[in-house]
Motif scaffolding. Structure first.
Motif, PDB file in Angstrom:
ATOM      1  N   GLN A  66       0.827  -1.210   0.000  1.00 41.55           N
ATOM      2  CA  GLN A  66       0.000   0.000   0.000  1.00 41.55           C
ATOM      3  C   GLN A  66       0.866   1.267   0.000  1.00 41.55           C
ATOM      4  O   GLN A  66       0.552   2.250  -0.665  1.00 41.55           O
ATOM      5  N   ILE A  67       1.964   1.234   0.754  1.00 41.23           N
ATOM      6  CA  ILE A  67       2.871   2.382   0.807  1.00 41.23           C
ATOM      7  C   ILE A  67       3.488   2.633  -0.568  1.00 41.23           C
ATOM      8  O   ILE A  67       3.603   3.781  -1.011  1.00 41.23           O
ATOM      9  N   VAL A  69       2.218   1.977  -3.462  1.00 42.48           N
ATOM     10  CA  VAL A  69       1.216   2.568  -4.351  1.00 42.48           C
ATOM     11  C   VAL A  69       0.917   4.008  -3.935  1.00 42.48           C
ATOM     12  O   VAL A  69       0.870   4.922  -4.774  1.00 42.48           O
ATOM     13  N   GLU A  70       0.720   4.242  -2.630  1.00 43.97           N
ATOM     14  CA  GLU A  70       0.340   5.576  -2.148  1.00 43.97           C
ATOM     15  C   GLU A  70       1.372   6.638  -2.487  1.00 43.97           C
ATOM     16  O   GLU A  70       1.035   7.754  -2.895  1.00 43.97           O
ATOM     17  N   PHE A  71       2.650   6.308  -2.322  1.00 42.40           N
ATOM     18  CA  PHE A  71       3.707   7.281  -2.550  1.00 42.40           C
ATOM     19  C   PHE A  71       4.396   7.121  -3.912  1.00 42.40           C
ATOM     20  O   PHE A  71       5.331   7.856  -4.218  1.00 42.40           O
ATOM     21  N   ASN A 128       4.424  12.071   3.571  1.00 44.01           N
ATOM     22  CA  ASN A 128       5.216  11.725   2.400  1.00 44.01           C
ATOM     23  C   ASN A 128       6.258  10.685   2.783  1.00 44.01           C
ATOM     24  O   ASN A 128       6.450  10.377   3.962  1.00 44.01           O
ATOM     25  N   ASP A 201      -6.381   1.399   2.059  1.00 44.33           N
ATOM     26  CA  ASP A 201      -5.128   2.079   1.723  1.00 44.33           C
ATOM     27  C   ASP A 201      -4.451   2.671   2.951  1.00 44.33           C
ATOM     28  O   ASP A 201      -3.240   2.933   2.936  1.00 44.33           O
ATOM     29  N   HIS A 202      -5.217   2.896   4.037  1.00 50.59           N
ATOM     30  CA  HIS A 202      -4.662   3.471   5.267  1.00 50.59           C
ATOM     31  C   HIS A 202      -4.417   2.409   6.344  1.00 50.59           C
ATOM     32  O   HIS A 202      -4.064   2.755   7.472  1.00 50.59           O
ATOM     33  N   ARG A 205      -1.163   2.551   8.271  1.00 48.69           N
ATOM     34  CA  ARG A 205      -1.036   3.642   9.236  1.00 48.69           C
ATOM     35  C   ARG A 205      -1.609   3.227  10.601  1.00 48.69           C
ATOM     36  O   ARG A 205      -1.015   3.532  11.651  1.00 48.69           O
TER      37      ARG A 205
END
Length: 486
Positions: A66-67, A69-71, A128, A201-202, A205
């Motif tokens: 997920q990280i 893809v997210e960043f 970020n 997606d979170h 976190r």
């Protein structure tokens, strides 16, 4: 008794131990035969730190996809996010190893939990990838500080032989580590099943941020119940404090001799020169053996354990639920089970034998995976079982014994430096493996297992050639021969 053992008497308290010197404190800890209720509590608190170390190391294992893809990360940056915690661990281990020998176990043990709390919250809120990497490094510094002092506590609050001995308690770090990793996947599973799909997606976190909760609990409990190592206090010339902790925390009927009988000779205090002592004639072979177990163990472990979600999802082509459950079963069932078996066997079999067996079976499991290639249908279960076998023998063998080698090869005055140096080298290789594995897995597919298998094969060869085994060795007695006046 031998000259290394404290004098006992029946004139004050039955089986009381008269303390006149630091060597008497070492002997009292090594050869005490009574119940260890207070010491057991200290061991649990030490394992609480190891639990946090493991949780924070593994908390991103599932969420790294997920990280990425997210960043919008490249393979190199993905590996760097994974490896950032090890960069911090190298810094923390080198500094922590020295500080724990120089300034004491208790102070450092209290301070390092603060790093876990701040870093967990910082990672969870990172806007970020640069911020995430920064807080992962802070988290790693906390881990690097914690491991040398945790190992020192496990060794210095345990007797040399018998039930609850040093080797068993140092080995207990392994099941604690895998229990923490497994609980991390339990949290992932609960959140995966409980959160709406829009929140997936979170997920990473929430998992990382949760690490702040047990860190606060461990910090508060340590503050209330923990005490300084009596051997470290005695090595600083504080016999009064050492005797008090022997009586209140270790349940030793210690009696302080009249002041005129005290021998205040102590081992040399930790300094920058302590790192060079690791390679002196007495300790050189031990240091090399400890490094071989750590380095060859960590390369394969990082690829398989931290790479388990990547292996199952990308190389075995399975979905997220299968990936989570498989990782959970591997760590909870096989990791904890292997670790507990290692604790049960180590006193009789020795650290060296368990490391050899573990390395050999790990090599075989990885070679089978390499030959298997991309599994299909029922072979997927077999492939996952090979990962489980690898973790089982890692937890029983070299993964557990790397701490026995680095902790129990050195006396109290050198223990923190020894563990810290070993961890720094180990984590340096971890950085290489974590950055390299995603790249190799992408380019080589399941052929990457041929490369990984080389690490346990080299470990088998190295430990077969090096005969040193720290199991049951009274290394603290060696401080008696290298003393200076306090």
């Amino acid at each position: 008794m031998s000259e290394n053992k404290a004098t006992t008497t029946t004139t004050s308290t039955p089986l009381s131990v008269v303390i006149r010197s630091a060597k008497d404190v070492a002997a009292a800890l090594s050869y005490q035969q009574g119940p260890q209720k207070g010491a057991f509590a200290v061991v649990i608190l030490a394992l609480g730190g190891i639990f946090m170390d493991a949780y924070d190391f593994s908390s991103l294992a599932f969420g790294i996809t997920q990280i990425k893809v997210e960043f919008g990360l490249t393979g190199f940056m993905t590996g760097l996010v994974n490896a950032a915690i090890f960069i911090g661990a190298v810094i923390g281990a080198l500094g922590g190893g020295y500080l724990v020998d120089r300034f004491g176990r208790y102070r450092l043990f209290m301070a390092d939990m603060v790093f876990f709390v701040i870093a967990a919250i910082g990672c969870a809120l990172s806007p970020n990838v640069e911020t995430l990497i920064f807080f992962r490094i802070i988290m790693g510094i906390g881990v690097g500080l914690d491991l040398p002092v945790a190992m020192a506590f496990l060794a210095e609050f345990s007797r040399l032989r018998g039930k609850g001995n040093r080797t068993q308690r140092v080995n207990s770090w392994s099941p604690a580590w895998y229990a923490a990793t497994g609980i991390g996947y339990v949290i992932v599973l609960i959140l995966f099943l409980g959160l709406p799909a829009a929140q997936y997606d979170h997920l990473w976190r929430y998992v990382v941020g949760f690490g702040a909760v047990p860190a606060v609990v461990v910090l508060l409990v340590r503050r209330k119940y923990l005490a300084e190592s009596p051997q470290w206090l005695a090595n600083q010339g504080d016999l009064v404090g050492a005797v008090d902790i022997l009586r209140t925390k270790y349940n030793v009927a210690a009696v302080l001799a009249p002041k005129q009988e005290w021998d205040l000779a102590v081992p040399p205090k930790a300094s920058a020169k302590s790192f060079a002592v690791l390679f002196s004639p007495r300790y050189r072979i031990r240091t090399i053996a400890a490094l071989c177990v750590s380095v060859f163990s960590t390369f394969g472990y990082n690829a398989v354990a931290y790479g388990t979600p990547l292996i199952i999802s990308n190389l075995f082509h399975q979905g997220p639920l299968v990936t989570i459950i498989s990782a959970l079963v591997i760590n909870f069932g096989f990791g904890v089970g292997g670790g507990l078996l290692g604790v049960a066997l180590v006193s009789g079999w020795g650290s060296r034998k368990l490391a050899l067996i573990g390395f050999a079976v790990q090599s075989a499991s990885l070679l089978v995976l390499a030959l298997l290639g991309i599994p299909s249908s029922a072979l997927v279960i077999f492939a996952v079982m090979m990962l489980a076998v690898f973790i089982f023998f890692q937890a029983m063998g070299p993964g557990a014994q790397l701490m026995s080698y680095s902790t129990l090869s050195y006396p109290t005055s050198l223990r923190g430096v020894g563990v810290g140096f070993n961890q720094a080298v180990q984590r340096s290789f971890s950085i290489v493996s974590l950055i390299a594995f995603p790249i190799l897995a992408t380019t080589m597919g399941t052929n990457v297992f041929w490369v990984i298998a080389m690490a346990p094969l080299l470990g088998t060869l190295a430990i077969a050639l090096i005969k040193w085994d720290p199991t049951g060795k009274d290394v603290d007695a060696e401080d008696n021969y290298e003393v200076v006046s306090a």
